[in-house]
Write a protein that holds these residues in place. Structure first.
Motif: not given
Length: 96
Positions: A15-22
């Motif tokens: 989830l953190i990786t997804e949220i911080t991707r951009d």
């Protein structure tokens, strides 16, 4: 629903990786603080809400974070959040 600690940790990291991707191109590691990820407050709220929903925690995660309010959420590491979520996803008698 009971979630294994490893699954809970993987969910947090995913989830953190997804949220911080951009927002942040550096890899998300267990020792990075949430505040160092470049997230807006609304993203942190989304993260906590999503963890509570996917791990069937009700409001236990947000309540526990309030109890630990001596440490602000941005100061918590990814690993600390993952460990907390994992411990709360276990049956009550398994937690200390």
């Amino acid at each position: 629903m009971q979630t294994e600690p490893k699954q809970a940790r993987e969910l947090v990291l995913g989830l953190i990786t997804e949220i911080t991707r951009d927002v942040d191109t550096r890899p998300v590691t267990w020792d990075r603080r949430l505040g160092d990820l470049g997230l807006e407050s609304i993203s942190l709220v989304y993260l906590i809400a999503e963890l509570q929903q996917q791990l069937s925690l009700g409001d236990r995660l947000v309540r526990e974070l309030r109890i630990r309010s001596r440490v602000e959420l941005p100061m918590i590491t990814v690993g600390e959040l993952a460990d907390l979520a994992a411990s709360l996803s276990q049956p009550t008698k398994a937690r200390s």
